[in-house]
Design a protein around this motif. Structure first.
Motif, PDB file in Angstrom:
ATOM      1  N   TRP A 308       7.971  -0.425  -2.570  1.00 41.32           N
ATOM      2  CA  TRP A 308       7.654   0.839  -1.835  1.00 41.32           C
ATOM      3  C   TRP A 308       7.005   1.905  -2.800  1.00 41.32           C
ATOM      4  O   TRP A 308       6.302   2.883  -2.323  1.00 41.32           O
ATOM      5  CB  TRP A 308       8.990   1.575  -1.053  1.00 41.32           C
ATOM      6  N   GLN A 309       6.990   1.744  -3.999  1.00 43.11           N
ATOM      7  CA  GLN A 309       6.367   2.446  -4.926  1.00 43.11           C
ATOM      8  C   GLN A 309       4.779   2.439  -5.069  1.00 43.11           C
ATOM      9  O   GLN A 309       3.934   2.909  -5.579  1.00 43.11           O
ATOM     10  CB  GLN A 309       6.837   2.532  -6.207  1.00 43.11           C
ATOM     11  N   ASN A 310       4.575   1.011  -4.457  1.00 48.58           N
ATOM     12  CA  ASN A 310       3.050   0.520  -4.253  1.00 48.58           C
ATOM     13  C   ASN A 310       2.555   0.468  -2.815  1.00 48.58           C
ATOM     14  O   ASN A 310       2.313  -0.557  -2.636  1.00 48.58           O
ATOM     15  CB  ASN A 310       2.861  -0.803  -4.984  1.00 48.58           C
ATOM     16  N   PRO A 311       2.944   1.378  -1.835  1.00 50.48           N
ATOM     17  CA  PRO A 311       2.838   1.251  -0.550  1.00 50.48           C
ATOM     18  C   PRO A 311       1.594   0.683   0.101  1.00 50.48           C
ATOM     19  O   PRO A 311       1.577  -0.003   1.158  1.00 50.48           O
ATOM     20  CB  PRO A 311       3.351   2.594  -0.122  1.00 50.48           C
ATOM     21  N   TRP A 312       0.297   1.258  -0.464  1.00 55.21           N
ATOM     22  CA  TRP A 312      -0.755   1.267   0.259  1.00 55.21           C
ATOM     23  C   TRP A 312      -1.176  -0.140   0.406  1.00 55.21           C
ATOM     24  O   TRP A 312      -1.528  -0.832   1.444  1.00 55.21           O
ATOM     25  CB  TRP A 312      -1.931   2.064  -0.193  1.00 55.21           C
ATOM     26  N   VAL A 313      -1.278  -1.117  -0.873  1.00 54.75           N
ATOM     27  CA  VAL A 313      -1.545  -2.058  -1.084  1.00 54.75           C
ATOM     28  C   VAL A 313      -0.462  -3.323  -0.434  1.00 54.75           C
ATOM     29  O   VAL A 313      -0.860  -4.226   0.090  1.00 54.75           O
ATOM     30  CB  VAL A 313      -1.799  -2.830  -2.539  1.00 54.75           C
ATOM     31  N   GLU A 314       0.657  -2.856  -0.459  1.00 54.98           N
ATOM     32  CA  GLU A 314       1.634  -3.706   0.276  1.00 54.98           C
ATOM     33  C   GLU A 314       1.555  -3.679   1.919  1.00 54.98           C
ATOM     34  O   GLU A 314       1.660  -4.641   2.470  1.00 54.98           O
ATOM     35  CB  GLU A 314       3.251  -3.085   0.106  1.00 54.98           C
ATOM     36  N   SER A 315       1.126  -2.416   2.392  1.00 56.02           N
ATOM     37  CA  SER A 315       0.836  -2.346   3.736  1.00 56.02           C
ATOM     38  C   SER A 315      -0.166  -3.255   3.802  1.00 56.02           C
ATOM     39  O   SER A 315      -0.384  -3.951   5.178  1.00 56.02           O
ATOM     40  CB  SER A 315       0.532  -0.892   4.269  1.00 56.02           C
ATOM     41  N   TYR A 316      -1.344  -3.128   3.176  1.00 53.80           N
ATOM     42  CA  TYR A 316      -2.539  -3.969   3.407  1.00 53.80           C
ATOM     43  C   TYR A 316      -2.310  -5.424   3.448  1.00 53.80           C
ATOM     44  O   TYR A 316      -2.879  -6.032   4.219  1.00 53.80           O
ATOM     45  CB  TYR A 316      -3.707  -3.608   2.386  1.00 53.80           C
ATOM     46  N   ALA A 318       0.403  -6.765   4.167  1.00 51.77           N
ATOM     47  CA  ALA A 318       1.411  -7.101   5.618  1.00 51.77           C
ATOM     48  C   ALA A 318       0.401  -7.112   6.680  1.00 51.77           C
ATOM     49  O   ALA A 318       0.663  -7.951   7.562  1.00 51.77           O
ATOM     50  CB  ALA A 318       2.276  -5.841   5.776  1.00 51.77           C
ATOM     51  N   ARG A 319      -0.518  -6.358   6.778  1.00 56.89           N
ATOM     52  CA  ARG A 319      -1.523  -6.613   7.942  1.00 56.89           C
ATOM     53  C   ARG A 319      -2.291  -7.912   7.776  1.00 56.89           C
ATOM     54  O   ARG A 319      -2.617  -8.433   8.790  1.00 56.89           O
ATOM     55  CB  ARG A 319      -2.606  -5.237   7.734  1.00 56.89           C
ATOM     56  N   MET A 320      -2.793  -8.333   6.546  1.00 57.56           N
ATOM     57  CA  MET A 320      -3.449  -9.416   6.525  1.00 57.56           C
ATOM     58  C   MET A 320      -2.697 -10.656   7.006  1.00 57.56           C
ATOM     59  O   MET A 320      -2.941 -11.507   7.585  1.00 57.56           O
ATOM     60  CB  MET A 320      -4.058  -9.643   5.116  1.00 57.56           C
ATOM     61  N   ARG A 321      -1.227 -10.645   6.582  1.00 58.62           N
ATOM     62  CA  ARG A 321      -0.291 -11.657   6.654  1.00 58.62           C
ATOM     63  C   ARG A 321      -0.209 -11.777   8.351  1.00 58.62           C
ATOM     64  O   ARG A 321      -0.080 -12.712   9.065  1.00 58.62           O
ATOM     65  CB  ARG A 321       1.012 -11.379   6.134  1.00 58.62           C
ATOM     66  N   ASP A 322      -0.017 -10.452   8.935  1.00 61.94           N
ATOM     67  CA  ASP A 322       0.391 -10.320  10.538  1.00 61.94           C
ATOM     68  C   ASP A 322      -1.165 -10.824  11.112  1.00 61.94           C
ATOM     69  O   ASP A 322      -0.763 -11.533  12.354  1.00 61.94           O
ATOM     70  CB  ASP A 322       0.636  -9.173  10.794  1.00 61.94           C
ATOM     71  N   GLU A 323      -2.250 -10.334  10.685  1.00 61.14           N
ATOM     72  CA  GLU A 323      -3.201 -10.673  11.709  1.00 61.14           C
ATOM     73  C   GLU A 323      -3.914 -11.725  11.362  1.00 61.14           C
ATOM     74  O   GLU A 323      -5.059 -12.144  12.183  1.00 61.14           O
ATOM     75  CB  GLU A 323      -4.186  -9.356  11.599  1.00 61.14           C
ATOM     76  N   LEU A 324      -3.915 -12.286  10.202  1.00 57.98           N
ATOM     77  CA  LEU A 324      -4.729 -13.572   9.750  1.00 57.98           C
ATOM     78  C   LEU A 324      -3.831 -14.550   9.188  1.00 57.98           C
ATOM     79  O   LEU A 324      -3.890 -15.749   9.704  1.00 57.98           O
ATOM     80  CB  LEU A 324      -5.577 -13.100   8.439  1.00 57.98           C
TER      81      LEU A 324
END
Length: 377
Positions: A308-316, A318-324
């Motif tokens: 959670w201390q590196n949230p932006w790239v972790e979120s990115y 997760a989006r790639m994992r979910d959508e691709l």
């Protein structure tokens, strides 16, 4: 000064930095101190690697790896044979013990019976002789082998307790002796060394204030339809949320990570002030530390086990994992590289981002550049 081993790529990179410093008028002693090596090491590097190019270094590294692999194979085989020749004869004093040793060599090492008999010192006629009397502890040995297979983390003491509970009339010392003769043991646990990087800023307090202020790095993994691993390096600008790179390959080490960062910095015309990342082996390696020092980039490592201390790239990711990644099956590495690149372009230029007022990252970056022209100079 702590000693460390350098890869050929790191040496060539440091020699290039040394040439730049010498061209600016620096003394050799100062250059060696900057590179964290002695003057003697610096001169030895120049004699050995000074005229090499990247392809030469890569070929040299491949030859060294092949030579090390061949030496390791020969050493392992010689070690196995020497250990059997020197240690086993003093312990295997009876033909049954030697007979079991020959069978073990044939099963585990794949050697012929003739060769196994030569190593153990057993005559082949004795090996082929089938004694009329059976081992009185045959059933107990089989029970111990089954027990060790079903309970691999239990030792002979617990095995003895279970045997007594099941009605076996056997004492603990006999169980211990048979346990050792069968080669059963509890494999020791290996303690994993916790490796952390040295941070210049607290990851929990650092916040991006303008483009190229903080670049966030992270890796995630997938696989092709054939089962080969795919590794993806994400590099994200935390202020604009732009994906700066999505490097896709079967393996990405520290040198490949540094090369990717150099390519991004060359395209954008500037280096980041900070990089935020976890404590993975590629991100705490000497190659990345040298790159940060040479480019005046500071580091911000997150605490171990704190994504959670590196949230932006972790979120990115997760989006790639979910959508691709979760819906596409890659038949090859090339297909994965093409589809990931297409998704990255769609993310930067088409996908609205809620944290950016429903602008795309590219639109937000252009809008900020127009409103803050002085901060870009």
């Amino acid at each position: 000064m702590a000693r460390r081993r350098h890869t050929p790529e790191q040496i060539v990179r440091k020699l290039r930095e040394a040439d730049r410093l010498l061209g600016e008028g620096a003394e050799i002693a100062d250059v060696a101190r900057r590179l964290e090596v002695s003057e003697a090491t610096f001169h030895r590097w120049r004699n050995q690697y000074g005229g090499l190019k990247a392809d030469d270094v890569k070929r040299l590294k491949e030859l060294e790896a092949e030579n090390a692999r061949l030496k390791r194979i020969v050493a392992d085989k010689e070690l196995e044979i020497d250990a059997l020749r020197e240690n086993q004869p003093g312990k295997m004093v009876s033909p049954p013990q030697r007979r079991r040793a020959v069978r073990l060599l044939c099963e585990r090492l794949g050697v012929s019976q003739r060769r196994a008999c030569e190593i153990v010192g057993q005559h082949r006629s004795t090996q082929r002789y089938e004694p009329a009397e059976q081992d009185p502890d045959r059933d107990l040995r089989a029970e111990l082998r089954d027990f060790a297979e079903n309970r691999p983390r239990w030792g002979y003491r617990r095995a003895h307790a279970v045997l007594v509970r099941d009605g076996w009339a056997v004492n603990r010392k006999k169980v211990q002796r048979l346990w050792r003769e069968e080669g059963l043991r509890v494999p020791p646990k290996r303690r994993k060394r916790q490796r952390t990087g040295d941070s210049d800023a607290d990851a929990g307090l650092l916040k991006a204030e303008h483009p190229d202020h903080v670049w966030a790095l992270d890796y995630q993994f997938d696989a092709t339809a054939a089962g080969r691993r795919i590794k993806i390096l994400h590099v994200l600008d935390e202020f604009t949320r732009e994906s700066l790179a999505d490097l896709v390959d079967h393996s990405i080490d520290a040198d490949a990570t540094v090369a990717c960062l150099d390519k991004i910095a060359s395209a954008r015309g500037r280096h980041p002030e900070f990089i935020r990342c976890d404590n993975g082996p590629e991100l705490t390696a000497a190659a990345l530390r040298d790159w940060c020092e040479f480019t005046s980039t500071k580091t911000s490592y997150i605490d171990p086990g704190s994504p959670w201390q590196n949230p932006w790239v972790e979120s990115y990711g997760a989006r790639m994992r979910d959508e691709l990644l979760a819906i596409e099956q890659f038949d090859s590495l090339l297909e994965a590289q093409v589809l990931v690149a297409d998704w990255q372009t769609d993310y930067n230029t088409y996908r609205p981002h809620s944290a950016l007022g429903m602008l795309t990252p590219a639109e937000y970056a252009d809008q900020w550049a127009k409103n803050n022209p002085k901060k870009l100079s």
